[in-house]
Motif scaffolding. Structure first.
Motif, PDB file in Angstrom:
ATOM      1  N   ARG A 375       0.855  -1.192   0.000  1.00  0.00           N
ATOM      2  CA  ARG A 375       0.000   0.000   0.000  1.00  0.00           C
ATOM      3  C   ARG A 375       0.887   1.237   0.000  1.00  0.00           C
ATOM      4  N   LEU A 376       0.627   2.126  -0.975  1.00  0.00           N
ATOM      5  CA  LEU A 376       1.439   3.322  -1.143  1.00  0.00           C
ATOM      6  C   LEU A 376       0.593   4.579  -0.938  1.00  0.00           C
ATOM      7  N   ARG A 377       1.239   5.623  -0.450  1.00  0.00           N
ATOM      8  CA  ARG A 377       0.621   6.954  -0.368  1.00  0.00           C
ATOM      9  C   ARG A 377       1.484   7.894  -1.204  1.00  0.00           C
ATOM     10  N   THR A 378       0.887   8.545  -2.212  1.00  0.00           N
ATOM     11  CA  THR A 378       1.665   9.394  -3.106  1.00  0.00           C
ATOM     12  C   THR A 378       1.468  10.867  -2.772  1.00  0.00           C
ATOM     13  N   THR A 379       2.465  11.679  -3.125  1.00  0.00           N
ATOM     14  CA  THR A 379       2.415  13.107  -2.798  1.00  0.00           C
ATOM     15  C   THR A 379       1.398  13.852  -3.657  1.00  0.00           C
ATOM     16  N   SER A 380       1.174  13.383  -4.881  1.00  0.00           N
ATOM     17  CA  SER A 380       0.129  13.966  -5.720  1.00  0.00           C
ATOM     18  C   SER A 380      -0.713  12.825  -6.285  1.00  0.00           C
ATOM     19  N   PRO A 381      -1.977  13.084  -6.586  1.00  0.00           N
ATOM     20  CA  PRO A 381      -2.868  11.993  -7.003  1.00  0.00           C
ATOM     21  C   PRO A 381      -2.434  11.353  -8.320  1.00  0.00           C
ATOM     22  N   LEU A 382      -2.593  10.032  -8.393  1.00  0.00           N
ATOM     23  CA  LEU A 382      -2.387   9.309  -9.656  1.00  0.00           C
ATOM     24  C   LEU A 382      -3.741   9.149 -10.341  1.00  0.00           C
ATOM     25  N   LEU A 383      -3.725   9.126 -11.673  1.00  0.00           N
ATOM     26  CA  LEU A 383      -4.944   8.933 -12.473  1.00  0.00           C
ATOM     27  C   LEU A 383      -4.905   7.485 -12.945  1.00  0.00           C
ATOM     28  N   ALA A 384      -5.459   6.591 -12.130  1.00  0.00           N
ATOM     29  CA  ALA A 384      -5.144   5.164 -12.274  1.00  0.00           C
ATOM     30  C   ALA A 384      -6.372   4.299 -12.526  1.00  0.00           C
ATOM     31  N   ASP A 385      -6.146   3.216 -13.265  1.00  0.00           N
ATOM     32  CA  ASP A 385      -7.114   2.126 -13.410  1.00  0.00           C
ATOM     33  C   ASP A 385      -6.505   0.878 -12.802  1.00  0.00           C
ATOM     34  N   GLU A 386      -7.345  -0.127 -12.559  1.00  0.00           N
ATOM     35  CA  GLU A 386      -6.803  -1.419 -12.145  1.00  0.00           C
ATOM     36  C   GLU A 386      -5.988  -1.997 -13.307  1.00  0.00           C
ATOM     37  N   TYR A 387      -4.896  -2.664 -12.962  1.00  0.00           N
ATOM     38  CA  TYR A 387      -4.008  -3.243 -13.977  1.00  0.00           C
ATOM     39  C   TYR A 387      -4.749  -4.259 -14.839  1.00  0.00           C
ATOM     40  N   ARG A 388      -5.691  -4.983 -14.243  1.00  0.00           N
ATOM     41  CA  ARG A 388      -6.440  -5.990 -14.987  1.00  0.00           C
ATOM     42  C   ARG A 388      -7.290  -5.351 -16.079  1.00  0.00           C
ATOM     43  N   ARG A 389      -7.609  -4.066 -15.906  1.00  0.00           N
ATOM     44  CA  ARG A 389      -8.446  -3.366 -16.881  1.00  0.00           C
ATOM     45  C   ARG A 389      -7.612  -2.670 -17.946  1.00  0.00           C
ATOM     46  N   ASN A 390      -6.462  -2.123 -17.531  1.00  0.00           N
ATOM     47  CA  ASN A 390      -5.610  -1.407 -18.480  1.00  0.00           C
ATOM     48  C   ASN A 390      -4.161  -1.492 -18.015  1.00  0.00           C
ATOM     49  N   ARG A 391      -3.327  -2.181 -18.783  1.00  0.00           N
ATOM     50  CA  ARG A 391      -1.934  -2.399 -18.369  1.00  0.00           C
ATOM     51  C   ARG A 391      -1.128  -1.102 -18.385  1.00  0.00           C
ATOM     52  N   GLN A 392      -1.537  -0.124 -19.233  1.00  0.00           N
ATOM     53  CA  GLN A 392      -0.793   1.134 -19.297  1.00  0.00           C
ATOM     54  C   GLN A 392      -1.098   2.019 -18.087  1.00  0.00           C
ATOM     55  N   THR A 393      -2.379   2.224 -17.813  1.00  0.00           N
ATOM     56  CA  THR A 393      -2.749   3.126 -16.710  1.00  0.00           C
ATOM     57  C   THR A 393      -2.789   2.392 -15.373  1.00  0.00           C
ATOM     58  N   GLY A 394      -2.554   1.073 -15.405  1.00  0.00           N
ATOM     59  CA  GLY A 394      -2.549   0.301 -14.167  1.00  0.00           C
ATOM     60  C   GLY A 394      -1.164  -0.130 -13.729  1.00  0.00           C
ATOM     61  N   GLY A 395      -0.135   0.239 -14.495  1.00  0.00           N
ATOM     62  CA  GLY A 395       1.234  -0.153 -14.152  1.00  0.00           C
ATOM     63  C   GLY A 395       2.074   1.056 -13.773  1.00  0.00           C
ATOM     64  N   PHE A 396       3.098   0.836 -12.962  1.00  0.00           N
ATOM     65  CA  PHE A 396       3.999   1.924 -12.588  1.00  0.00           C
ATOM     66  C   PHE A 396       5.365   1.346 -12.242  1.00  0.00           C
ATOM     67  N   VAL A 397       6.356   2.227 -12.132  1.00  0.00           N
ATOM     68  CA  VAL A 397       7.677   1.808 -11.652  1.00  0.00           C
ATOM     69  C   VAL A 397       8.052   2.658 -10.448  1.00  0.00           C
ATOM     70  N   LEU A 398       8.838   2.048  -9.556  1.00  0.00           N
ATOM     71  CA  LEU A 398       9.362   2.740  -8.376  1.00  0.00           C
ATOM     72  C   LEU A 398      10.853   2.991  -8.583  1.00  0.00           C
ATOM     73  N   ILE A 399      11.297   4.180  -8.202  1.00  0.00           N
ATOM     74  CA  ILE A 399      12.675   4.605  -8.473  1.00  0.00           C
ATOM     75  C   ILE A 399      13.331   5.073  -7.181  1.00  0.00           C
ATOM     76  N   ASP A 400      14.546   4.602  -6.949  1.00  0.00           N
ATOM     77  CA  ASP A 400      15.330   5.075  -5.811  1.00  0.00           C
ATOM     78  C   ASP A 400      15.800   6.496  -6.115  1.00  0.00           C
ATOM     79  N   GLU A 401      15.445   7.447  -5.246  1.00  0.00           N
ATOM     80  CA  GLU A 401      15.735   8.858  -5.534  1.00  0.00           C
ATOM     81  C   GLU A 401      17.220   9.187  -5.451  1.00  0.00           C
TER      82      GLU A 401
END
Length: 416
Positions: A375-401
């Motif tokens: 479970r993640l909390r983001t600093t600004s809202p994501l415009l997201a769908d479930e991955y099962r519905r849309n792989r583009q808007t339902g996927g993300f990557v995490l990056i070490d700052e």
């Protein structure tokens, strides 16, 4: 001609690289100097045959050890289709590479050694294919020449895999017996297996229907770049460039822009080759709206009555890709469509055992190649769908700052 992306997966020595080499060789997609090079290398190593695996195992360490480490991409075309192949590693310690290679695939080809049958790795790869929502799965039962082209061996593996796949969400399954080394059922039908009445692997890849795999219902257009030409004659031009991530868009359609929620209408859809009457995934286009609006990179154009979830609280399955474990309380950068933000790891609900499919609750960290519900909390809202519905808007990557390395790949399960 449409483009098909497919990934191969399987255990060590199942013959993935040989299969791809055979596909390239038999479809006449390699140059003479490449063929001469691998023939020479095969002779130098004392092989009695031309080792077609050398076409994809390009790293020196891979050739020396006889294994695939990195994801190798190869491009080829037939008169019917263009192909991008991702040859992914079989080792457990390279699960992250497998996830990377399969995440954009239309088809996954999982290889099984006919002598060994289904092994732990086969089940793991099939599970990852279902987790990544690859629409089509091919089980290629390889090395049929080493079991005397036995129909009984094929039937037994086929039945066992179908029983296992019933626990997974696999929508389309084909099972093809092949011999990558000899070329049987790879590009041409095999005379050694008259009992098999299905298509060859190449025929299946050329004809598998992928157009309906795209989400053509939910209009999603993440804005990548705002185009404002500096020439005086174009002083009032404002276009929004990006790749359509879902749905069908046409001039005259009523739309809203998120996260502001402001309504507008599509004035035109343009490309370098001229205007279009419609655009759909995965086309890259420029959208012009009738209204002058404040829109920037990371915003999304969609329909008024069909919008993604706008949320800062994200539930996701995450495949961890770093040697340094994921910890609750950790802060990371998150990249979702064209939007970037920072994310706090609020909770780690369970780690998923990808061998048994069992959930292990109560864990406090995720190690390299492990997959867990986060479970993640983001600093600004994501415009997201479930991955099962849309792989583009339902996927993300995490990056070490600090290092700027990609450390995790996520699939959104829900947002609220």
């Amino acid at each position: 001609m449409d483009l098909l992306r497919f990934a191969t997966a399987g255990s060590v020595d199942d013959g993935k690289s040989t299969l791809i080499g055979r596909l390239l060789y038999d479809s006449k997609s390699i140059f003479n100097d490449q063929l001469e090079s691998i023939e020479r290398t095969s002779r130098d190593r004392g092989d009695e045959y031309t080792d077609l695996a050398l076409l994809t195992d390009g790293l020196r360490a891979e050739r020396e050890q006889g294994i695939t480490i990195d994801v190798a991409y190869r491009y080829f075309a037939t008169p019917k289709r263009k192909f991008i192949i991702a040859d992914t590693p079989g080792h457990l310690q390279y699960t992250r590479n497998m996830v990377t290679g399969a995440s954009t695939a239309d088809v996954a080809v999982v290889l099984v050694d006919a002598r060994k049958g289904l092994v732990e790795q086969s089940r793991r790869h099939a599970f990852l294919v279902s987790l990544l929502r690859v629409p089509h799965l091919v089980l290629a039962i390889n090395k049929m020449d080493l079991v005397d082209w036995s129909e009984d061996v094929y039937d037994a593996i086929h039945a066992e895999f179908v029983e296992f796949a019933a626990k997974l969400e696999i929508t389309d399954l084909a099972v093809i017996p092949v011999s990558a080394l000899k070329g049987d059922n790879v590009v041409t039908r095999s005379e050694n297996m008259p009992w098999y009445e299905g298509p060859s692997l190449m025929h299946h890849l050329e004809n598998v229907h992928i157009a309906s795999d795209r989400n053509l219902v939910d209009v999603r257009f993440p804005v990548q770049y705002v185009i404002r030409p500096h020439q005086k004659r174009h002083h009032d031009y404002r276009g929004y460039a990006g790749q359509v991530a879902g749905g069908v868009m046409r001039p005259g359609d009523d739309v809203v822009v998120l996260p502001s929620g402001l309504p507008s209408r599509i004035a035109s859809i343009e490309t370098a080759d001229g205007p279009l009457t419609e655009a759909y995934a995965p086309m890259s286009v420029v959208i012009r709206l009738e209204d002058d609006m404040d829109i920037s990179r990371g915003d999304m154009i969609c329909r008024a009555h069909n919008q993604p979830t706008v949320s800062q609280d994200i539930d996701a399955m995450v495949c961890w890709m770093s040697d340094k474990p994921l910890q609750v309380g950790q802060k990371l950068a998150i990249k979702h469509t064209t939007r970037s933000a920072r994310a706090l790891v609020k909770d780690l609900q369970y780690e998923l055992n990808i061998n048994t499919l069992h959930r292990n609750p109560g864990v406090s960290s995720l190690s390299l190649n492990e997959i867990g519900r986060v479970r993640l909390r983001t600093t600004s809202p994501l415009l997201a769908d479930e991955y099962r519905r849309n792989r583009q808007t339902g996927g993300f990557v995490l990056i070490d700052e600090f290092s700027n390395h990609t450390v995790g790949a996520g699939m959104i399960v829900g947002a609220d």
